[in-house]
Design a protein around this motif. Structure first.
Motif, short mmCIF file in Angstrom:
data_model
loop_
_atom_site.label_atom_id
_atom_site.label_comp_id
_atom_site.label_asym_id
_atom_site.label_seq_id
_atom_site.Cartn_x
_atom_site.Cartn_y
_atom_site.Cartn_z
N LEU A 215 -6.27 9.54 6.98
CA LEU A 215 -5.85 9.51 5.11
C LEU A 215 -7.31 9.11 5.14
O LEU A 215 -8.05 8.96 3.81
CB LEU A 215 -5.21 7.69 5.19
CG LEU A 215 -3.84 7.93 5.24
CD1 LEU A 215 -2.62 6.73 5.69
CD2 LEU A 215 -2.33 9.00 4.40
N ALA A 216 -8.26 8.39 5.79
CA ALA A 216 -9.35 7.88 5.87
C ALA A 216 -10.34 9.16 5.22
O ALA A 216 -11.81 8.49 4.72
CB ALA A 216 -9.84 6.84 6.32
N ALA A 217 -10.43 10.27 5.67
CA ALA A 217 -11.55 11.38 5.72
C ALA A 217 -10.92 11.79 4.54
O ALA A 217 -11.03 12.37 3.42
CB ALA A 217 -10.06 12.34 6.40
N HIS A 218 -9.80 11.05 2.78
CA HIS A 218 -9.36 11.86 2.12
C HIS A 218 -9.33 10.43 0.94
O HIS A 218 -9.34 11.15 -0.95
CB HIS A 218 -8.03 13.25 2.28
CG HIS A 218 -8.17 13.88 2.98
ND1 HIS A 218 -8.90 14.49 2.68
CD2 HIS A 218 -7.43 13.75 4.16
CE1 HIS A 218 -8.65 15.74 3.73
NE2 HIS A 218 -8.25 15.14 4.52
N ALA A 219 -9.79 9.65 1.28
CA ALA A 219 -9.45 8.01 0.64
C ALA A 219 -10.34 7.49 1.18
O ALA A 219 -10.55 7.62 2.26
CB ALA A 219 -8.17 7.96 0.34
N ARG A 220 -11.17 6.56 0.17
CA ARG A 220 -12.01 5.10 0.49
C ARG A 220 -11.07 4.44 1.09
O ARG A 220 -10.04 4.13 0.19
CB ARG A 220 -12.51 4.80 -0.63
CG ARG A 220 -13.33 3.50 -0.51
CD ARG A 220 -14.43 3.06 -1.50
NE ARG A 220 -14.95 1.63 -1.67
CZ ARG A 220 -15.65 1.36 -2.36
NH1 ARG A 220 -16.29 2.46 -3.36
NH2 ARG A 220 -16.71 0.42 -1.95
N GLN A 221 -11.72 3.75 1.72
CA GLN A 221 -10.93 2.20 2.92
C GLN A 221 -10.86 1.34 1.57
O GLN A 221 -12.24 1.24 1.29
CB GLN A 221 -11.11 2.06 3.69
CG GLN A 221 -11.40 3.06 4.73
CD GLN A 221 -12.22 3.54 6.24
OE1 GLN A 221 -11.27 3.20 7.08
NE2 GLN A 221 -13.13 2.85 5.87
N VAL A 222 -10.33 0.63 0.95
CA VAL A 222 -10.40 -0.96 0.20
C VAL A 222 -9.63 -2.00 0.92
O VAL A 222 -8.90 -1.61 1.79
CB VAL A 222 -9.99 -0.70 -1.34
CG1 VAL A 222 -10.56 0.67 -1.74
CG2 VAL A 222 -8.42 0.07 -0.90
N GLY A 223 -9.87 -2.99 0.63
CA GLY A 223 -9.11 -4.15 1.27
C GLY A 223 -7.87 -4.71 0.17
O GLY A 223 -7.13 -4.04 -0.49
N THR A 224 -6.99 -5.75 1.05
CA THR A 224 -5.71 -5.79 0.29
C THR A 224 -5.70 -6.06 -0.87
O THR A 224 -5.09 -5.89 -2.16
CB THR A 224 -5.00 -7.10 1.31
OG1 THR A 224 -5.12 -6.75 3.01
CG2 THR A 224 -3.36 -7.13 0.70
N GLU A 225 -6.90 -7.04 -1.12
CA GLU A 225 -7.47 -7.30 -2.99
C GLU A 225 -7.10 -6.61 -3.27
O GLU A 225 -6.67 -6.78 -4.59
CB GLU A 225 -8.30 -8.88 -3.23
CG GLU A 225 -8.30 -8.88 -3.80
CD GLU A 225 -9.56 -10.36 -4.06
OE1 GLU A 225 -8.97 -10.89 -5.11
OE2 GLU A 225 -10.56 -9.74 -4.22
N ALA A 226 -7.61 -5.63 -3.24
CA ALA A 226 -7.67 -4.33 -4.39
C ALA A 226 -6.40 -3.67 -4.21
O ALA A 226 -6.03 -3.23 -5.89
CB ALA A 226 -8.89 -3.64 -3.46
N TRP A 227 -6.03 -3.81 -3.46
CA TRP A 227 -4.39 -3.19 -3.77
C TRP A 227 -3.58 -3.92 -4.42
O TRP A 227 -2.62 -3.67 -5.49
CB TRP A 227 -3.23 -2.87 -2.26
CG TRP A 227 -1.93 -2.66 -2.09
CD1 TRP A 227 -1.01 -3.77 -2.27
CD2 TRP A 227 -1.96 -1.07 -2.65
NE1 TRP A 227 0.12 -2.32 -2.59
CE2 TRP A 227 -0.20 -1.23 -2.77
CE3 TRP A 227 -2.25 -0.20 -2.40
CZ2 TRP A 227 0.37 0.06 -2.66
CZ3 TRP A 227 -1.52 1.64 -3.25
CH2 TRP A 227 -0.27 1.28 -3.03
N ARG A 228 -3.72 -4.90 -4.57
CA ARG A 228 -3.80 -6.53 -5.29
C ARG A 228 -2.82 -6.15 -6.69
O ARG A 228 -2.54 -6.55 -7.72
CB ARG A 228 -2.95 -8.00 -4.45
CG ARG A 228 -2.09 -8.83 -5.26
CD ARG A 228 -2.14 -10.46 -4.27
NE ARG A 228 -3.50 -10.66 -4.59
CZ ARG A 228 -4.42 -10.89 -3.87
NH1 ARG A 228 -4.37 -10.86 -2.43
NH2 ARG A 228 -5.82 -11.78 -4.17
N LEU A 229 -4.53 -5.98 -7.02
CA LEU A 229 -4.87 -5.52 -7.86
C LEU A 229 -4.19 -4.54 -8.71
O LEU A 229 -3.66 -4.14 -10.26
CB LEU A 229 -6.70 -5.32 -8.23
CG LEU A 229 -7.36 -4.57 -9.30
CD1 LEU A 229 -6.69 -5.35 -10.43
CD2 LEU A 229 -8.30 -4.38 -9.50
#
Length: 356
Positions: A215-229
């Protein structure tokens, strides 16, 4: 997309864990560390928040945990405890549900999924132990076992304008309809609510660990808070210890999100929930808002500027917004939804602007 080496994490405040949450320790080689909230991030909270709103991202949902329900009476047991109609829960369709006190106050919010012969209830990790203990009190002679699934059932999120292609590139199926589910090699993929494509992946830690680099080969890794946003901006309800037992399910819009059945029969709080529905006298609803200044705490009261400090609502959840300040979920008196005098904490506190 190429990733910059994250900066060294700042020392954690006292009381926060020093390691990645259970089930997510495999994220460490990918640059994840513990943020100021005790949850994984990748060293650039504001940049991760900005990416979550416009780019393809993957995120560890480390603030969630899963209760596994198994046994011959699992469906009948949950049908008598939760607000949703468990008879409509299938391997190809998940559902939202709430769990309440007899007085109708919400104790937990679940995303329910079928996984083989079991039912998984994803919920806030901070509430899981207390919720599990309470549910077990009502098992009695039912042939039901409830347990914390731990690392055997964790979640990660995939979101963005091309999130469907990110999933396909990793060999996963793409559910096309809200709450629709698909399963590949023991991983359940569920389409989530949101202004852009959002999916959650549920499965054993080791399988999601193997999937992460694909998945990381095609998308940026972000933290849990970013998903909560993204959850907040999607209007997805959140519950934490600070706001537990404060609201009836409709005040958190769970009815508008198909998380309540008004035809299924009895469950704790059903009488209160039904009365609000049929009499139509609900005076509070959940709204999405923004605060441009200050650090807002969950449970903080919403008051009117120039008033006497009387609460007209409260904050359910917060997340850093890339344009400054925080995005908020608030429960508010519906009579105040057009007000321009909303403040958080006190009459001279940070301004609250409602987005919807």
């Amino acid at each position: 997309m190429p990733h910059e080496t994250p900066p060294v994490a700042a020392p954690l405040p006292p009381g926060l864990p020093s390691g990645l949450p259970a089930g997510f320790d495999w994220l460490s080689p990918f640059g994840a560390s513990i943020g100021s909230d005790g949850l994984p991030d990748f060293g650039d909270r504001r940049g991760e928040a900005a990416a979550a709103l416009s780019a393809d991202v993957i995120a560890p949902l480390a603030d969630r945990g899963t209760i596994r329900v198994r046994g011959a009476d699992r469906d009948a047991f949950l049908q008598g405890q939760l607000s949703s109609d468990i008879r409509e829960l299938t391997p190809s369709r998940g559902q939202l549900a709430s769990y309440s006190t007899p007085k109708g106050r919400v104790l937990a919010i679940f995303v329910a999924l079928r996984h083989g012969d079991d039912i998984w209830l994803e919920t806030s990790r901070s509430l899981l132990a207390d919720t599990l203990k309470r549910l077990r009190m009502f098992v009695m002679r039912s042939k039901v076992t409830l347990e914390d699934a731990g690392a055997e059932a964790i979640s990660i999120g995939v979101a963005g304008p091309n999130a469907d292609r990110v999933l396909e590139a990793a060999g996963l199926l793409v559910p096309s309809v809200l709450c629709l589910c698909a399963e590949v090699d023991g991983i359940v993929i569920m389409r989530r609510r949101g202004p852009q494509n959002r999916y959650s992946l549920h499965g054993p830690s080791e399988r999601l660990a193997a999937l992460w680099p694909k998945l990381a080969a095609h998308a940026r890794q972000v933290g849990t808070e970013a998903w909560r946003l993204t959850d907040i901006l999607a209007g997805f309800p959140a519950l934490h210890p600070e706001t537990r037992e404060q609201h009836v399910a409709q005040m958190m819009n769970i009815d508008q999100l198909d998380g309540i059945s008004f035809t299924k029969g009895c469950y704790p709080g059903q009488e209160i929930v039904a009365r609000l529905h049929y009499l139509g006298n609900l005076k509070r609803r959940m709204f999405v808002g923004r605060s441009q200044t200050g650090t807002i705490a969950r449970g903080a009261p919403v008051v009117l500027a120039g008033g006497e400090g009387q609460s007209v609502g409260d904050v359910l959840d917060t997340a850093l917004h890339p344009d400054g300040g925080q995005a908020l979920l608030v429960v508010l008196q519906t009579s105040q939804q057009e007000s321009t005098a909303l403040r958080i904490g006190s009459a001279d506190g940070p301004e609250l602007a409602l987005l919807r």
